[in-house]
Design a protein around this motif. Structure first.
Motif, short mmCIF file in Angstrom:
data_model
loop_
_atom_site.label_atom_id
_atom_site.label_comp_id
_atom_site.label_asym_id
_atom_site.label_seq_id
_atom_site.Cartn_x
_atom_site.Cartn_y
_atom_site.Cartn_z
N ARG A 1 0.80 -1.23 0.00
CA ARG A 1 0.00 0.00 0.00
C ARG A 1 0.83 1.28 0.00
O ARG A 1 0.36 2.32 -0.44
N VAL A 2 2.05 1.18 0.51
CA VAL A 2 2.85 2.42 0.62
C VAL A 2 4.09 2.38 -0.28
O VAL A 2 4.29 3.24 -1.14
N ILE A 3 4.90 1.34 -0.06
CA ILE A 3 6.21 1.35 -0.72
C ILE A 3 6.08 1.17 -2.24
O ILE A 3 6.71 1.88 -3.01
N PHE B 1 6.52 3.33 -7.66
CA PHE B 1 5.91 3.54 -8.98
C PHE B 1 6.04 5.01 -9.41
O PHE B 1 6.49 5.31 -10.51
N VAL B 2 5.69 5.90 -8.50
CA VAL B 2 5.77 7.33 -8.80
C VAL B 2 7.23 7.74 -9.02
O VAL B 2 7.56 8.45 -9.97
N LEU C 1 9.29 9.50 -12.47
CA LEU C 1 9.84 10.87 -12.44
C LEU C 1 10.75 11.20 -13.62
O LEU C 1 10.62 12.28 -14.21
N PRO C 2 11.68 10.30 -14.00
CA PRO C 2 12.53 10.66 -15.16
C PRO C 2 11.71 10.94 -16.42
O PRO C 2 11.99 11.89 -17.15
N LEU C 3 10.68 10.13 -16.63
CA LEU C 3 9.82 10.34 -17.81
C LEU C 3 9.09 11.68 -17.69
O LEU C 3 9.04 12.46 -18.66
N LEU C 4 8.56 11.96 -16.50
CA LEU C 4 7.85 13.22 -16.31
C LEU C 4 8.78 14.41 -16.50
O LEU C 4 8.40 15.42 -17.09
N SER C 5 10.01 14.28 -16.03
CA SER C 5 10.97 15.39 -16.19
C SER C 5 11.27 15.64 -17.67
O SER C 5 11.39 16.79 -18.10
N ILE C 6 11.34 14.57 -18.45
CA ILE C 6 11.56 14.74 -19.90
C ILE C 6 10.36 15.45 -20.53
O ILE C 6 10.51 16.38 -21.32
N LEU C 7 9.15 15.00 -20.18
CA LEU C 7 7.95 15.62 -20.75
C LEU C 7 7.86 17.10 -20.33
O LEU C 7 7.57 17.97 -21.13
N TRP C 8 8.13 17.33 -19.06
CA TRP C 8 8.13 18.70 -18.52
C TRP C 8 9.05 19.60 -19.34
O TRP C 8 8.67 20.69 -19.77
N LEU D 1 9.53 -5.84 -4.80
CA LEU D 1 9.68 -4.67 -5.66
C LEU D 1 10.32 -5.01 -7.00
O LEU D 1 10.39 -4.19 -7.90
N ARG D 2 10.83 -6.26 -7.10
CA ARG D 2 11.68 -6.59 -8.23
C ARG D 2 10.96 -6.53 -9.57
O ARG D 2 11.48 -6.01 -10.55
N ARG D 3 9.73 -7.03 -9.60
CA ARG D 3 9.01 -7.07 -10.88
C ARG D 3 8.77 -5.64 -11.40
O ARG D 3 8.97 -5.36 -12.58
N MET D 4 8.37 -4.75 -10.49
CA MET D 4 8.09 -3.38 -10.93
C MET D 4 9.37 -2.71 -11.46
O MET D 4 9.35 -2.04 -12.50
N LEU D 5 10.47 -2.93 -10.74
CA LEU D 5 11.74 -2.35 -11.19
C LEU D 5 12.14 -2.89 -12.56
O LEU D 5 12.56 -2.15 -13.45
#
Lengths: 199, 319
Positions: A8-10, A15-16, A20-27, A78-82
């Motif tokens: 629920r938290v980690i 994910f967010v 961030l790197p993608l959002l920074s590129i779009l920004w 966390l491994r699958r998401m990474l």
């Protein structure tokens, strides 16, 4: 760490963070807040995606050793998401090259993949990542059973190819690729050591 | 400074009386102080920022392209100048400690006139011209830059190179305390480059002191650099402190670092690829995210002017 906290938290936080790197590129691509992608935006986008692809690949590889060293079994959750984010960034890196850099100019693209060893091995690493991403679901894990683990050992050669791709691409300043190579050496070396000490 | 034009009838040669003797040059601060102490000089004229702010020059249309200029911002923030670091932004971000003045250049080797000259004296007899050249980097990107300078050949002739002067070797200043990139061994320092004498004397070869109407910024190779527009950018050596006339082909830094990747000639050539990437097409800086690459031209579009220099040479072998 309780599994519920991880779920629920980690995991949402991770994910967010991975976005961030993608959002920074779009920004920067939309020049928000007076930012921009610099004099060579295509190179900037391609390098950023490639760098994050590599960082996430190495992070994925670090999960098992970290779990042991820190005695934190929850890290494995966390491994699958990474791994999937690593695949996403590597794909974006490749697509940037294909579309923005090469402009879908197929003769150059095919010639580069065939003739430029650093591009050949980068492309090979991407191809090898595809089956890992496709088989990352729970259903696939069940279906493949023991073979799933064998298949996912492909991550070792993939990481070697990725670091090599980076090393071969730089002109003279190989210090950063060597940092990745050293990290990779530690992470793979630890697995070899663990295996041999168990025998 | 840098603005005196030669009077009609001036010979290109430096009169021996114009050359500052080496000992006087090296002791110039002491001499100035001494003069001040004696009250002989009312005010000391060092080269100040306001003096450097603008250059007087005339545009050379014959050797200028009419393509769109790359913005001043891009020309001064996207640089390869490994003396300040290997990132493209490093030269702009990490060169503020570099002091381009006072500056002197040593001329040595096979020439009748040799010695160490203050930059002002080196440039004094010449008129500055502006030339808008294409710059093609070996990394397959390019710019269009309005340089200000003097044809290298007219400067070199003043030193009367002898018949043994077959090549010209150049050296960049070595100041690790001001150039953070020189503290690492990414390339062998100091950076060295070279040209064949006919390449050096070619009217396109420019000894640049400015761009966009202003003196060169540190990140662009202040205060004195070479611009050889038909060769890859790394041949256009920056912050030059030594020019030497040699009989044999001099060593060049990138060739020393990776001989199979960077040759002595390094002529822009879309048909001869770098071993790791194609040189057939290039990205023009400033085009934005959706600009496509354009075809690279033979000798960077200066084929008519320079192709004869390489007649009969196998450009695959002499890359």
């Amino acid at each position: 760490m309780k599994p519920a906290v991880v779920r629920r938290v980690i995991k949402p936080a991770l994910f967010v963070a991975c976005l961030l790197p993608l959002l920074s590129i779009l920004w920067r691509a939309f020049e928000l807040g007076g930012s921009n992608l610099g004099a060579n935006p295509v190179e900037q986008v391609q390098d950023t995606f490639g760098q994050w692809g590599l960082r996430l690949l190495v992070t994925t590889l670090a999960i098992t050793p970290l779990r042991d060293w820190l005695n934190a079994p929850w890290l494995a959750m966390l491994r699958r998401m990474l791994g999937l984010f690593a695949f996403a960034y590597v794909s974006l890196h490749f697509l940037t090259w294909l579309v923005l850099d090469q402009g879908l100019h197929w003769p150059s693209i095919l010639a580069d993949i065939a003739k430029r060893p650093f591009i050949t091995i980068g492309f090979l690493a991407l191809l090898m990542l595809v089956p890992l991403a496709v088989t990352s679901t729970n259903a696939m894990m069940r279906r493949l059973g023991r073979r799933w683990k064998t298949l996912h050992r492909l991550i070792y050669p993939i990481c070697v190819l990725a670091v090599w791709h980076y090393y071969w691409q730089v002109k003279a300043d190989v210090r950063e690729p060597l940092v990745y190579a050293s990290l990779l050496g530690i992470l793979l070396g630890w697995r070899v050591w663990k295996r041999s000490s168990r025998l | 400074m840098l603005i005196k034009r030669p009077r009609p009838g001036d010979s290109a040669r430096i009169a021996p009386s114009e050359i500052t003797a080496e000992d006087v040059y090296f002791n110039r601060r002491k001499l100035l102080k001494a003069a001040l102490a004696l009250g002989a000089v009312g005010s000391v004229a060092t080269s100040t920022a306001s003096e450097r702010a603008t250059l007087r020059y005339t545009r050379n249309e014959r050797y200028s392209t009419d393509e769109d200029l790359t913005s001043f911002e891009d020309v001064t923030t996207y640089n390869n100048f490994y003396e300040f670091g290997s990132g493209k932004g490093d030269p702009a971000a990490r060169s503020h400690r570099f002091k381009p003045e006072p500056w002197s250049v040593t001329i040595s080797g096979h020439a009748n006139v040799t010695g160490t000259f203050a930059l002002e004296d080196l440039l004094k007899p010449h008129a500055l011209e502006e030339r808008i050249y294409r710059l093609r980097c070996v990394e397959a990107w390019s710019m269009v830059i309005p340089w200000i300078g003097i044809p290298l050949g007219t400067v070199l002739r003043r030193f009367e190179p002898t018949s043994k002067a077959k090549y010209v070797a150049f050296k960049t200043v070595h100041r690790p305390e001001e150039m953070p990139g020189q503290r690492g061994r990414v390339l062998p320092w100091p950076y060295v480059e070279g040209l064949r004498i006919d390449e050096a004397m070619h009217p396109l070869t420019l000894l640049a002191v400015g761009l966009y109407g202003k003196p060169l910024l540190n990140q662009n190779g202040a205060p004195l650099r070479l611009v050889v527009p038909w060769k890859y950018g790394f041949k256009s050596i920056k912050s030059i402190v030594e020019i030497r006339f040699t009989e044999r082909q001099p060593p060049t830094s990138w060739h020393l670092a990776a001989p199979h990747e960077y040759g002595f000639y390094a002529n822009v050539n879309p048909n001869v690829d770098h071993p790791r990437w194609s040189q057939a097409r290039e990205r023009r800086i400033g085009g934005g995210l959706f600009d496509s690459r354009r075809p690279t031209l033979m000798f960077n579009g200066y084929e008519k002017e320079v192709a004869s220099l390489y007649a009969g040479m196998d450009l695959r072998r002499f890359y």
